[in-house]
Design a protein around this motif. Structure first.
Motif, PDB file in Angstrom:
ATOM      1  N   TYR A  23      43.100  39.258  11.930  1.00  0.00           N
ATOM      2  CA  TYR A  23      43.101  38.681  13.279  1.00  0.00           C
ATOM      3  C   TYR A  23      44.522  38.487  13.798  1.00  0.00           C
ATOM      4  O   TYR A  23      44.800  38.685  14.982  1.00  0.00           O
ATOM      5  N   TYR A  26      45.631  41.821  15.045  1.00  0.00           N
ATOM      6  CA  TYR A  26      44.956  42.138  16.304  1.00  0.00           C
ATOM      7  C   TYR A  26      45.604  41.380  17.458  1.00  0.00           C
ATOM      8  O   TYR A  26      45.948  41.944  18.496  1.00  0.00           O
ATOM      9  N   ARG A  27      45.779  40.099  17.259  1.00  0.00           N
ATOM     10  CA  ARG A  27      46.279  39.226  18.323  1.00  0.00           C
ATOM     11  C   ARG A  27      47.713  39.610  18.731  1.00  0.00           C
ATOM     12  O   ARG A  27      48.025  39.720  19.905  1.00  0.00           O
ATOM     13  N   GLU A  30      47.575  43.502  20.121  1.00  0.00           N
ATOM     14  CA  GLU A  30      46.812  43.772  21.340  1.00  0.00           C
ATOM     15  C   GLU A  30      47.130  42.811  22.479  1.00  0.00           C
ATOM     16  O   GLU A  30      47.130  43.208  23.635  1.00  0.00           O
ATOM     17  N   PHE A 101      38.634  47.777  15.692  1.00  0.00           N
ATOM     18  CA  PHE A 101      39.852  47.455  16.441  1.00  0.00           C
ATOM     19  C   PHE A 101      41.045  48.292  15.968  1.00  0.00           C
ATOM     20  O   PHE A 101      42.189  47.961  16.256  1.00  0.00           O
ATOM     21  N   LEU A 103      42.622  48.726  13.177  1.00  0.00           N
ATOM     22  CA  LEU A 103      43.672  47.891  12.579  1.00  0.00           C
ATOM     23  C   LEU A 103      44.391  48.563  11.415  1.00  0.00           C
ATOM     24  O   LEU A 103      45.527  48.242  11.102  1.00  0.00           O
TER      25      LEU A 103
END
Ligand code: NAP
Length: 549
Positions: A23, A26-27, A30, A101, A103
Motif C-alpha cells: 500500500y 501504491y500510495r 500513484e 495495481f 505493483l
C-alpha cells in the motif's frame, strides 16, 4: 557507507511487500508520483502470509475486514470464501492486489536490506542489500511487520536432531507430510493452537510440548455466507468507518456492561452465547471490563476453564490445559478450531514441560526431565522476536551514526510508533508504540500509510526536506504508551508484547493499548496542528532564500 551524492536516486526505499509495503508503494507512486523501490526478502508478495504457511494458518479477523479499503472496486470484486481467511486465500488476495495495481515492477524480490545509513550532509539515506544493491533515497520506510523474525529457542542439542525440524514462521512452500510420523510440537500460542488440530489428524502420533496453558475461544470457522457478504458489500463504507473508529479496528459493538453488574446466571448466559457464536466477540462483545478489571476478568477466565474441563475427557490432561498463571487476554487472545477436542484423540499426548522441562534435544527427539520422546519431526511454534527483532537485524544508523539498535537497547522509542528522533525521514508502518498487533492490522496499516503519505505531500508542498520526531515529544509518547499498558491486565502475563519470550530482551510493553480510535484522533490532531512533535526543516536552497533554517 560512502558514495554520498547530493541528490538521492529515489524518493523512497520501502522494506517489505506485505500489506504495508504494497500500500505504501501504491500510495507514493500513484498519488504522489514519487519514485519508490521496494525490497522484499521472499520471492513473492504477501509478507507474513508468504512465510507463515503452516497447517491451519489463517487470520483471526473475519475475511471481509482483513483486506484493503482504499479501492472501492477492489472491495466489491474480491470474493472471500472462508469466514476467516486462510493463509492461501490471503496470499492469493495480496497477489491479486499486486497484479491489479501493477505493483511488481517496483519490487525487487529475494532481496534483504542489510543496512540503511542516514547521510546528514546530503540529507538522504544510503541503503544496501544482501544482493549488493547500493541506492540512495530521501525517505526510508519500513513495512517489515511486527512478527517477522522467527524465534527458535536455544535448547541444548537443538542442532543434533536427525529428523526434520521446522519453524511455523518459515514453513516450506511444498508443505510437510506428517502421515504416520511421530511429531513433536513446541509452543501453544496462536500458531501452535492452529497447527495442532490439523497436524494431529495426519500424524501417527503428536506430542504437544506445552509450557503455558492457554485460554482459547472456538472460532466457529466455516464458509462465508454469500448473503452476508452481499449485505456487507452494500454497506462497506459504513462498516469500515465503524472499524476505523473502534478500539480494535473491527466493526464490533463493544459491550459497556460490567461483568460484575449481573448475577451469575445472567453472566454465564452471556458467555455461553458468545462461546457458541465464536471468535473475538467473546472478548469485546460480552462485558466491557474484562481486559481492565481483574475481578471481571476472573469471571471470563473461570468460564473458559470450565469449558476446558467440559471438553477434555481425561481429567488429568484437562487440568494440565487449564491456565491459572495469567488472566484471559493478558496474552494475545486465541481462537481455535477443535483445539481442546484434539486432546481427546488417542494419537495426541500433552507433555507438560512446566513441570517436566525439556532438558535437551537429542538426535532422536526431545528429552524432558522425565522421559525421552522419539520423533521424526519437530515443529517449533515458538514465536517471534516481536516488534523490534527485525529492526535490530538491519544496520540502521541515524544522525551521528547512532544505531537504532543502540537507541532501543532499553526498549523501542518512537513518536506515535511512526518515527524515531535522530532518524530523519525514516518512517515505520505499524512501528512499536502504535496500536498495530492489538488491532485488526489492515485498518492500522492503512491509517499509517495514509497519514505518512499525507505528511510527505504536506512537506513537498512546503519544500520541507527533513522530517524528524522531536526527542521530547517522543519521550512523552513512550511514557504514555507505558502508562496506558499499566492500566490494563497486559503486564500480568509473560508475553511477547512485553518482550518476555526473548531471553535478555528488556521488559517493555511495546504496542499502544489505547485503541485504534484514540490513536487515530491523536494522529489527526498532530497533523491538523502542523505536525506537532515533529521538527520540519525546509530544503537548503529555499531556506537560504527565505532566511530561515
Ligand atoms: P507465541 O504466541 O509467542 O507462542 C509461542 C509459544 O511457544 C508459546 O506457547 C510459548 O510458551 C512457547 N515457547 C516459546 N519459547 C519456548 C521455550 N523455550 N520452551 C518451550 N516453549 C516455548 O508465538 P505464535 O504462536 O507464533 O504467535 C505469535 C503472534 O503471531 C500471535 O500472538 C499473533 O499475534 C500472531 N499470529 C496470529 C495468527 C492469527 O491471526 N490467527 C496466527 C499465528 C500467529 P510461553 O507461553 O510459555 O512463552
Amino acid at each position: 557507507m560512502t558514495n554520498a551524492t547530493k541528490t538521492p536516486e529515489l524518493d523512497a526505499v520501502v522494506l517489505g511487500a506485505g500489506f504495508s509495503g504494497l500500500y505504501m508503494l501504491y500510495r507514493m507512486r500513484e498519488l504522489l508520483g514519487m519514485s519508490v523501490q521496494v525490497y522484499e526478502a521472499g520471492d513473492g508478495v504477501g509478507g507474513t502470509w508468504y512465510w507463515n504457511r503452516y497447517p491451519g494458518a489463517r487470520c483471526d479477523s473475519e475475511s471481509y475486514m482483513y483486506c484493503f479499503s482504499f479501492d472501492k472496486q477492489l472491495m466489491q470484486e474480491w470474493e472471500w470464501t472462508g469466514k476467516y481467511p486462510e493463509q492461501p486465500e490471503i496470499l492469493k488476495y495480496l497477489n491479486h492486489v499486486a497484479d491489479r495495481f501493477d505493483l511488481r515492477r517496483n519490487i525487487q524480490f529475494n532481496t534483504r536490506v542489510t543496512a540503511a545509513h542516514y547521510d546528514e550532509a546530503n540529507n538522504l539515506w544510503h541503503v544496501e542489500t544482501d544482493k549488493g544493491d547500493k541506492v540512495t533515497a530521501r525517505y526510508f520506510i519500513t513495512g517489515i511487520g511486527c512478527l517477522s523474525s522467527g524465534q527458535i529457542p536455544d535448547i541444548k542439542g537443538r542442532d543434533t536432531f536427525e529428523g526434520d525440524a521446522y519453524h511455523t514462521g518459515s514453513w516450506p512452500h511444498e508443505g510437510v507430510d506428517f502421515t504416520g510420523k511421530r511429531v513433536g510440537i513446541i509452543g501453544t500460542g496462536s500458531s501452535g493452537v492452529q497447527a495442532i488440530p490439523v497436524i494431529a489428524k495426519q500424524a501417527g502420533h503428536l506430542y504437544v510440548f506445552q509450557r503455558t496453558p492457554q485460554y482459547t475461544i472456538p472460532a466457529r470457522h466455516g464458509t462465508v455466507d454469500k448473503a452476508f457478504l452481499d449485505d456487507v458489500k452494500s454497506r462497506y463504507d459504513e462498516i469500515w468507518e465503524k472499524a476505523r473508529w473502534s478500539a480494535g479496528g473491527l466493526p464490533v459493538e463493544p459491550s459497556e456492561q460490567s461483568a460484575l453488574a449481573v448475577n451469575d446466571e445472567e453472566r454465564r448466559a452471556v458467555y455461553e452465547k458468545a462461546w457458541e457464536e465464536g471468535g473475538f466477540k467473546f472478548l469485546y462483545g460480552t462485558f466491557g471490563d474484562i481486559a481492565v478489571d481483574r475481578r471481571a476478568n476472573d469471571t471470563a477466565s473461570e468460564f473458559i476453564r470450565s469449558k476446558i474441563r467440559e471438553i477434555v475427557k481425561d481429567p488429568e490432561t484437562a487440568e494440565k490445559l487449564v491456565p491459572t498463571d495469567h488472566p484471559f487476554s493478558s496474552k494475545r487472545p486465541l481462537i481455535d478450531t477443535d483445539y481442546f477436542d484434539t486432546y481427546n484423540r488417542e494419537n495426541v499426548t500433552l507433555v507438560d514441560i512446566r513441570h517436566s522441562p525439556i532438558e535437551e534435544i537429542t538426535p532422536k527427539g526431545i528429552k524432558t526431565e522425565d522421559e525421552e520422546y522419539e520423533l521424526d519431526i519437530i515443529v517449533f511454534a515458538t514465536g517471534f522476536d516481536a516488534m523490534t527483532g527485525t529492526y535490530n537485524r538491519i544496520d540502521i544508523r541515524g544522525r551521528g551514526g547512532e544505531r537504532l539498535k543502540d537507541k532501543w537497547a532499553d526498549g523501542p522509542k518512537a513518536y506515535l510508533g511512526l518515527a524515531s528522533a535522530g532518524f530523519p525521514n525514516m518512517f515505520m508502518i505499524t512501528g512499536p508504540g502504535s496500536p498495530s498487533v492489538l488491532s485488526n492490522m489492515p485498518v492500522s496499516i492503512e491509517q499509517h500509510v495514509e497519514w505518512t503519505s499525507d505528511l510527505l505531500e504536506y512537506s513537498r508542498e512546503r519544500d520541507i526536506a527533513t522530517i524528524e520526531a522531536d526527542a521530547e515529544a517522543e519521550a512523552e509518547w513512550v511514557a504514555h504508551v507505558n502508562d496506558i499498558a499499566q492500566a490494563t491486565l497486559f503486564p500480568l502475563a509473560d508475553s511477547w508484547y512485553l518482550g518476555a519470550n526473548i531471553p535478555g530482551k528488556p521488559r517493555v510493553f511495546m504496542p499502544y493499548a489505547g485503541g485504534v480510535n484514540l490513536y487515530r484522533e491523536k494522529c489527526i490532531e498532530v497533523a491538523s496542528e502542523g505536525y506537532t512533535g515533529f521538527v520540519l526543516e525546509r530544503g537548503k536552497a529555499t531556506a537560504e532564500a527565505a532566511g530561515v533554517r
